[in-house]
Design a protein around this motif. Structure first.
Motif, PDB file in Angstrom:
ATOM      1  N   ALA A  14    -134.758   6.374 -91.245  1.00 17.41           N
ATOM      2  CA  ALA A  14    -133.803   5.932 -92.260  1.00 17.41           C
ATOM      3  C   ALA A  14    -132.377   6.106 -91.766  1.00 17.41           C
ATOM      4  CB  ALA A  14    -134.024   6.697 -93.563  1.00 17.41           C
ATOM      5  N   ARG A  15    -132.095   7.221 -91.123  1.00 23.91           N
ATOM      6  CA  ARG A  15    -130.744   7.451 -90.599  1.00 23.91           C
ATOM      7  C   ARG A  15    -130.419   6.462 -89.496  1.00 23.91           C
ATOM      8  NH1 ARG A  15    -131.752  13.204 -90.996  1.00 23.91           N
ATOM      9  NH2 ARG A  15    -132.235  13.223 -88.782  1.00 23.91           N
ATOM     10  N   GLU A  16    -131.417   6.121 -88.676  1.00 26.99           N
ATOM     11  CA  GLU A  16    -131.172   5.145 -87.622  1.00 26.99           C
ATOM     12  C   GLU A  16    -130.849   3.772 -88.206  1.00 26.99           C
ATOM     13  OE1 GLU A  16    -133.282   3.343 -83.549  1.00 26.99           O
ATOM     14  OE2 GLU A  16    -134.235   4.985 -84.644  1.00 26.99           O
ATOM     15  N   LEU A  17    -131.460   3.459 -89.335  1.00 26.97           N
ATOM     16  CA  LEU A  17    -131.208   2.162 -89.968  1.00 26.97           C
ATOM     17  C   LEU A  17    -129.795   2.063 -90.528  1.00 26.97           C
ATOM     18  CD1 LEU A  17    -134.529   1.428 -91.922  1.00 26.97           C
ATOM     19  CD2 LEU A  17    -133.535   0.018 -90.118  1.00 26.97           C
ATOM     20  N   VAL A  18    -129.316   3.149 -91.149  1.00 28.80           N
ATOM     21  CA  VAL A  18    -128.068   3.028 -91.912  1.00 28.80           C
ATOM     22  C   VAL A  18    -126.935   3.925 -91.442  1.00 28.80           C
ATOM     23  CG1 VAL A  18    -129.227   2.262 -94.011  1.00 28.80           C
ATOM     24  CG2 VAL A  18    -128.900   4.707 -93.623  1.00 28.80           C
ATOM     25  N   GLY A  19    -127.204   4.866 -90.546  1.00 32.20           N
ATOM     26  CA  GLY A  19    -126.188   5.847 -90.210  1.00 32.20           C
ATOM     27  C   GLY A  19    -125.639   5.760 -88.808  1.00 32.20           C
ATOM     28  N   THR A  20    -125.777   4.588 -88.187  1.00 33.28           N
ATOM     29  CA  THR A  20    -125.363   4.466 -86.785  1.00 33.28           C
ATOM     30  C   THR A  20    -124.263   3.431 -86.591  1.00 33.28           C
ATOM     31  OG1 THR A  20    -127.173   2.882 -86.409  1.00 33.28           O
ATOM     32  CG2 THR A  20    -127.626   5.199 -85.912  1.00 33.28           C
ATOM     33  N   SER A 335    -117.199   7.040 -91.641  1.00 31.78           N
ATOM     34  CA  SER A 335    -118.607   7.322 -91.892  1.00 31.78           C
ATOM     35  C   SER A 335    -119.201   8.266 -90.861  1.00 31.78           C
ATOM     36  CB  SER A 335    -119.408   6.027 -91.937  1.00 31.78           C
ATOM     37  OG  SER A 335    -119.339   5.340 -90.715  1.00 31.78           O
ATOM     38  N   SER A 336    -118.739   8.182 -89.609  1.00 32.15           N
ATOM     39  CA  SER A 336    -119.289   9.058 -88.585  1.00 32.15           C
ATOM     40  C   SER A 336    -118.986  10.516 -88.896  1.00 32.15           C
ATOM     41  CB  SER A 336    -118.725   8.685 -87.206  1.00 32.15           C
ATOM     42  OG  SER A 336    -117.325   8.817 -87.187  1.00 32.15           O
ATOM     43  N   GLU A 337    -117.850  10.772 -89.527  1.00 30.06           N
ATOM     44  CA  GLU A 337    -117.520  12.142 -89.900  1.00 30.06           C
ATOM     45  C   GLU A 337    -118.404  12.627 -91.036  1.00 30.06           C
ATOM     46  OE1 GLU A 337    -113.413  12.149 -90.883  1.00 30.06           O
ATOM     47  OE2 GLU A 337    -112.766  11.292 -88.978  1.00 30.06           O
TER      48      GLU A 337
END
Length: 340
Positions: A14-20, A335-337
């Protein structure tokens, strides 16, 4: 399924889908919808042409730089590229998570004239197991709600929320990340505030159903509409107004533990969808806010390609342009922070 703080493979996916700093490409039109779009572009609606078009999309050079995943339909997931690689294998090798649309479409809802409930729960567990075996990493289910003087009814909201929750729980038990898509359509003349009210009540209904089903929010992605005035509303809203209204609704209606939000484009023009996405990045929220656009990304590619093998590069350039434009606004924010 418990909602512990332990990181699981579902959380990681899930993080790979939306948090990268990337978004999700929605190329999951049904056979009938894709065939109509091909015909509209002057292309014969054959299985081969549908395959060729999806191959054009997923093999776009550098696509993985801006797209974390691609949602496919059942037909495409079972097809292979011209080099013989099955679509799920090719996507994974290209650095893109393969996903699959698993609902069977919106059907009339008993007791609610002019409203629908999305079907596809019969046999879903077996289909999810097969899709996972084929290489899918996530799945998607779309519910559709309309705003009018009498709709959506609470019954339609509850029926669709229940189906979304059952689907999401089955996905997580099959090892697939559920992308939960409750879409309040932008069709009509409703105001921004009307859309905000209906979107909030819809998302609250979905959140309650997900919680009751034991769905782990950290292992799922929400794919909602942005809060928008109706397409026929005489008073349209600026990107800043859309962003504020959308974030206010999310703060009221969804879990802070959600992996992230990937907005649908919902019929917005590519430029408008990108502008609204950029405005959303200016606001401080607890989730990554990214995109899972379909028409806003793939329609320009289809128009540029037009079924001509000599124009494949043109179609890919059109897709890359719009994917890159949306990914760029994600990378310019904080968002990266927030997401580490």
């Amino acid at each position: 399924m418990t909602t512990s703080t332990v990181t699981t493979p579902l959380h990681a996916t899930a993080r790979e889908l939306v948090g990268t700093g990337r978004g999700i490409l929605a190329a999951d039109e049904s056979i009938s919808t894709m065939s109509k779009r091909l015909e509209g572009a002057g292309v014969a609606p054959t299985g081969t042409n549908r395959r060729d078009y999806r191959e054009l999309l997923v093999t776009t050079p550098g696509l993985a730089d801006g797209a974390s995943g691609v949602i496919l339909c059942d037909e495409t997931l079972r097809q292979s590229l011209t080099d013989g690689r099955p679509f799920p294998v090719a996507c994974a090798e290209l650095g893109i998570l393969p996903g699959i649309k698993v609902d069977t479409g919106a059907k009339p809802l008993a007791g609610a004239p002019d409203e629908t409930v999305t079907e596809g729960l019969d046999g879903l567990d077996d289909r999810l197991a097969e899709y996972a075996e084929m290489g899918a990493r996530f799945a998607k289910w779309r519910a559709v709600l309309t705003i009018s003087g009498t709709t959506p009814t609470r019954w339609a909201q509850a029926a669709n929320a229940h189906a979304l929750a059952r689907y999401a729980r089955s996905c997580q038990e099959a090892g697939l990340v559920p992308v939960v898509e409750p879409e309040v359509l932008m069709d009509g003349a409703h105001s921004l505030s009307e859309c905000a009210s209906i979107t909030e009540s819809t998302l609250l209904s979905v959140t309650r159903a997900l919680t009751a089903a034991g769905v782990d929010p950290a292992g799922m992605v929400l794919k909602p509409n942005m809060v928008l005035p109706g397409a026929e509303c005489p008073q349209q809203s600026s990107p800043a107004q859309v962003a504020r209204a959308t974030v206010e609704v999310l703060r009221c209606a969804v879990s802070p533990r959600l992996a992230g939000v990937a907005f649908l484009s919902g019929g917005q023009s590519p430029e408008t969808a990108t502008a609204n996405l950029a405005a959303l990045q200016e606001l401080d929220v607890s989730w990554p806010l990214t995109f899972s656009f379909g028409r806003a990304l793939v329609s320009p590619a289809l128009e540029a390609w037009g079924g001509d093998p000599d124009h494949v590069a043109d179609g890919q350039a059109a897709l890359a342009h719009h994917v890159d434009a949306n990914a760029a606004v994600l990378r310019d924010d904080r968002s990266s922070e927030r997401t580490g």
